[in-house]
Design an enzyme around this catalytic site. Sequence first.
Site, short mmCIF file in Angstrom:
data_model
loop_
_atom_site.label_atom_id
_atom_site.label_comp_id
_atom_site.label_asym_id
_atom_site.label_seq_id
_atom_site.Cartn_x
_atom_site.Cartn_y
_atom_site.Cartn_z
N ASP A 203 -11.00 1.87 -3.23
CA ASP A 203 -11.63 1.49 -1.97
C ASP A 203 -13.15 1.52 -2.11
OD1 ASP A 203 -9.29 1.03 -0.63
OD2 ASP A 203 -9.26 2.93 0.44
N ASP B 164 0.83 -1.21 0.00
CA ASP B 164 0.00 0.00 0.00
C ASP B 164 0.87 1.26 0.00
OD1 ASP B 164 -2.36 1.47 0.11
OD2 ASP B 164 -3.23 0.18 1.66
#
Length: 731
Positions: free
Chosen positions: A544, A475
């Site tokens: 997301d 990430d």
Amino acid sequence: MKHLIFFSLLLSLSCAGYAQTGEPKNIRIATDHTDLVLQVPENGRLYQVYFGEKLRHEADLDNLGWQVHPASDGSAVARGWEVYSGSGNEDFFEPALAVTHTDGNPSTYLYYVSHRSKPVDGGTQTDIVLRDDRYPLEVTLHYVAYAEEDVIKTWSDISHKEKGSVFLSAYASTMLYFSAGSYYLTEFSSDWAKEAQMSTQPLRPGKKVLDTKLGSRAAMHMHPFFLLGIGQPADEGQGQVLIGTLGWTGNFRFTFEVDNVGNLRVIPAINPYASRYELKRGETFTTPEFIFTLSRQGTGQGSRNLQAWARRYQLKDGQEPRLTLLNNWENTGFNFNQDLLAGLMKEAKDLGVDMFLLDDGWFANKYPRQNDRAGLGDWEVNRNKLPGGIAALTDAAREAGVKFGLWIEPEMVNPKSELFEQHPEWAIHYPNRKTYYYRNQLVLDLSNPDVQDYVYGAVDRLLSENPGIAYFKWDCNSPITNIYSPYLKERQGQLYIDHVRGIYRVLQRLQAKYPHLPMMLCSGGGARCDYEALKYFTEFWCSDNTDPVERLYIQWGFSHIFPANAMCAHVTNWNRTASVKFRTDVASMCKLGFDIGLHELSTEELEYCRQAVANWKQLQPAIMDGTQYRLVSPYQGNHMAVNYVSADRDTAVLFAYDIHPRYQEKLLPVRLQGLDPDKLYRVEEINLMPGARPALKAHGKTLSGDYLMKVGMEVFTFGSMQSHVVRLTAQ
Ligand code: GLA
């Protein structure tokens, strides 16, 4: 005549010191359907003389000439379509290269020196050497033409042997020129949970710039790719369109400039913002790859070109199978322990997926990662939460019969961490200003080789101590903030660029040691999505935002550039008003995963999911490795449809979605594409809830590919958030 005399004079002046080349020299960069022809005319410089549909007759190349545009006063200026135009020359528009030489002279004139071609994996590489006639500065242009996929990638090397350093303030990967009546740019704007939003506008005289200045997480506000409609807006099925993308995981800039005579130049580049780059004598500045395809059958064909090319030549393990997974982020957040995770692994097995992926929150002890305010940088397991360490987790995964994947964010540091206590100078931040934070964290200074070693070491240690780790979700949740490198000191112009190169160095070292470790590229959703990073990552997290309605648009957008096996889509609880079936059917168009508490599902829903996973696995040759056809755009109505066809055209799958249809709106049949017209296909609606009867009228029939492509099937309904998945199997 007056024009010609003036022009010849200009040429003879500018060619001083260079042998006349005599006949124009053509350099042909060709794929099966496209020609990019460059020419060295008598002035010894390099010009684009043709870019378009492949020319059938080699002899015609000699009839191509470079344009000289009359100036308004009737004289001529030696302005052609110079392939790598330097600043300060007779071209008054945006250059590819801007160099300030050691003596302060800001001009660069590049002359052809040599070129050669060689076969490379999948294509032909052409390298063209150019040199300034007054300064020992050299540029080598590289082109790789992938014949079958109709894709060309190009990048450039800049180097010099001047006495001291030169300073670069523009360093494009290449330049491309177009002459058409109109141009339309489709851009992919973005933000957190709003990735790959498509919008189109005409290009008028002057410049349009697409760029970002985020440093890391650099594709958050704009993605590094575009569609350029030539003569008409980019259209899915017809018309000429250039699809271009820059492989750079940092600040990028695409400049589209329509000049005084209506020609367009396209300049893909690293964004030179705050990056006046010092290039030392003997060093080489390598630009990122610009990858493009020119389709004359619209965007659909262009995307298929790029998707096929990426899987074969660019995407990490692009032709290998992908792992379906169960992730715990949306389910548990930071609140889990060993037993809970072991339970989830069993659930993953029961669901039928290949892997359990442990997300954020498993690490750091002095400043435990209980939330996003602490712990980044301290990559050892939190002993309170997970007393058995990662070994206990990989053991539990093995017992459950699934693989184990792990989340990391190794380029970052929380000020509340042992790493920051020990090495505050490793974080990018101002020495003399108040520090500001994005998600409570700072970006590690990867321009510093010690930091590269630390990041590499942290990831390597995890892997070497825990051989059971089968996958990373890597990430990157912050842009570069407080833009100052304590390491680079007075050379801050290098920061944005050397930081990205530092990341690549870490990834290269990891790839060398663990060549086939699958990794997901994630950046607070899809804020990292470029073809250089994807040399090291098997896939990326698109967003997301997993609301299936939003995902239809996001996945539609990304599919213009990337193949389905590079795009991760998970079933979650975003938008609970959509059925689990609808959510799963939307995620099934890409690399399927789940990020949901399975205990929240009813028995029927869980059974449906198991079946959907099994169907998806069976259909991998079509969805992951096959060819994709976008059929109905969500941007053009209340429905969406896509079909995939396996390479042997024996298996195909149609995904059709009703979003929010209007009352009694006209429903059109969906005509498939890419099937074998002479094969007979058995039509089956799959992914049905237990006990549900197929709604599709054609279910159970055997229809020819020809019929399915010309007449089609009625799959759309008036229902809100409805989906139909149709499997077609050649008989
Ligand atoms: C980012 C990712 C999420 C999740 C969180 C964890 O936002 O996009 O999927 O991994 O980080 O902090």
